[in-house]
Scaffold this active site. Structure first.
Site, PDB file in Angstrom:
ATOM      1  N   LEU A   4       6.757   3.080   1.452  1.00 51.06           N
ATOM      2  CA  LEU A   4       7.612   1.899   1.614  1.00 51.06           C
ATOM      3  C   LEU A   4       8.768   2.144   2.580  1.00 51.06           C
ATOM      4  CD1 LEU A   4       7.743   0.877  -2.149  1.00 51.06           C
ATOM      5  CD2 LEU A   4       6.090   0.184  -0.408  1.00 51.06           C
ATOM      6  N   MET A  17       0.847  -1.198   0.000  1.00 55.93           N
ATOM      7  CA  MET A  17       0.000   0.000   0.000  1.00 55.93           C
ATOM      8  C   MET A  17       0.886   1.254   0.000  1.00 55.93           C
ATOM      9  SD  MET A  17      -3.419  -0.935   2.070  1.00 55.93           S
ATOM     10  CE  MET A  17      -2.802  -0.640   3.703  1.00 55.93           C
ATOM     11  N   HIS A  22       9.535  -3.451   3.248  1.00 54.81           N
ATOM     12  CA  HIS A  22       9.109  -3.676   1.861  1.00 54.81           C
ATOM     13  C   HIS A  22      10.329  -3.935   0.973  1.00 54.81           C
ATOM     14  CE1 HIS A  22       5.772  -0.976   3.376  1.00 54.81           C
ATOM     15  NE2 HIS A  22       5.084  -1.996   2.902  1.00 54.81           N
ATOM     16  N   GLN A  41      -2.913 -12.135   7.992  1.00 58.14           N
ATOM     17  CA  GLN A  41      -3.095 -11.840   6.563  1.00 58.14           C
ATOM     18  C   GLN A  41      -2.384 -12.890   5.702  1.00 58.14           C
ATOM     19  OE1 GLN A  41      -2.752  -7.818   4.662  1.00 58.14           O
ATOM     20  NE2 GLN A  41      -0.707  -8.474   4.131  1.00 58.14           N
TER      21      GLN A  41
HETATM   22  O1  PAF Z   1      -0.154  -5.708   3.645  1.00 58.37           O
HETATM   23  C1  PAF Z   1      -0.561  -4.808   2.881  1.00 58.37           C
HETATM   24  O2  PAF Z   1       0.126  -3.805   2.640  1.00 58.37           O
HETATM   25  C2  PAF Z   1      -1.934  -4.937   2.248  1.00 58.37           C
HETATM   26  O3  PAF Z   1      -2.834  -5.539   3.111  1.00 58.37           O
HETATM   27  C3  PAF Z   1      -1.917  -5.648   0.897  1.00 58.37           C
HETATM   28  C4  PAF Z   1      -1.456  -7.086   1.023  1.00 58.37           C
HETATM   29  C5  PAF Z   1      -0.995  -4.907  -0.064  1.00 58.37           C
HETATM   30  C6  PAF Z   1      -3.319  -5.669   0.287  1.00 58.37           C
HETATM   31  O4  PAF Z   1      -3.814  -4.388   0.099  1.00 58.37           O
END
Ligand code: PAF
Length: 286
Positions: free
Chosen positions: A35, A32, A39, A155
């Site tokens: 960064l 999202m 990331h 997640q």
């Molecule tokens: O972890 C994240 O940044 C978000 O939940 C994702 C996996 C990019 C989905 O929008």
């Protein structure tokens, strides 16, 4: 190859066609934006494993609740592109909300039960929004591998289950949480913390370290382990625990102390001021 920015679904498909025809592998790092080193580590893994590295940057409205921080979620595409170029990403896919959802979306992916528990109980609809956008990104990019941080542990399990249940033809790679020197897990939301709040944030990883030590020492009763975490969090007056979960690492099911799982996942969400931080740790049961 220098970093290329693509903002449309058709443009991305067109851009990836020759690579795919040449038999090249594609790695996707969904993000999202805003960064950080965490990331960058995902991109490094993708760079090492695959021929073409795509990073998506999309603040997905579907996964934010009505009282959450969608509008104020931090964004800085220029800085993100500099980081991605420095780490050798090939393509940044940065669609608008209108490009991804030209009309209100009527089709969702719901990973039942896993999505409703723990973090999902506190954030209704969150994992449905995540699974839906990640499924859509998989269809758009068709990667061979996709990379996710273990910090968002639930997640990661939701996405693994979705991929298995719906037979998405790709491999999910989970990458260990990247931390600052003081143990704070890197997160785009850390930017919300005032200096005093930031100084309080190491209590999250400290509480997980205390629980890991207890498990190493033979603790397997989830109530005991939870109590260790809560005690450690209580030492920091600014920390308000919202979620303290002790589950089997692979299923996220409650731990039965009589039949302990091979590994225990510790997951916490803690409010410090107005910011809700999460952290996790997976500990092998000795
Ligand atoms: O972890 C994240 O940044 C978000 O939940 C994702 C996996 C990019 C989905 O929008």
């Amino acid at each position: 190859m220098s970093l290329e920015t693509v903002t449309t679904i058709a443009g991305l498909r067109e851009r990836l066609k020759p690579a795919r025809q040449a038999g090249k592998s594609v790695g996707l790092v969904p993000t999202m934006g805003y960064l950080h080193r965490g990331h960058a580590t995902l991109v490094d893994h993708a760079r090492a494993d695959t021929d073409v590295v795509v990073t998506s940057i999309f603040v997905n409205p579907l996964q934010f609740g009505p009282n959450e921080d969608f509008a104020r979620y931090p964004r800085d595409l220029d800085a993100d592109c500099r980081l991605l170029a420095a780490h050798g990403a090939d393509i940044v896919f940065a669609p608008s909300v209108e490009e991804m959802y030209p009309r209100p979306i009527a089709t969702h992916i719901e990973v039942e039960s896993l999505s409703a528990r723990l973090e999902g109980e506190r954030r209704p609809g969150h994992f449905r929004g995540v699974a839906t956008v990640v499924g859509k990104l998989f269809n758009i990019v068709q990667p061979n591998r996709a990379y996710f941080g273990e910090k968002d542990y639930q997640q990661l399990q939701v996405i693994r289950r979705m991929v298995a249940d719906l037979s998405f033809p790709l491999e999910i790679v989970g990458v260990p949480t990247v931390r600052d020197k003081d143990g704070v897990a890197l997160s785009s939301r850390n930017v919300y913390l005032s200096p005093v709040e930031r100084a309080a944030a190491p209590v999250l990883s400290r509480s997980l370290a205390a629980a890991a030590e207890a498990i190493d020492g033979g603790a397997v009763d989830p109530l005991d382990i939870e109590a260790v975490i809560r005690r450690a969090l209580a030492a920091e007056p600014m920390a308000e625990p919202d979620l303290v979960a002790v589950t089997a690492a692979d299923t996220l099911e409650p731990v039965d102390p009589k039949v302990p799982p091979p590994a225990i996942a510790l997951m916490i969400a803690v409010r410090i001021g107005r910011t809700r931080l999460i952290d996790q740790r997976v500990v092998a049961v000795p």
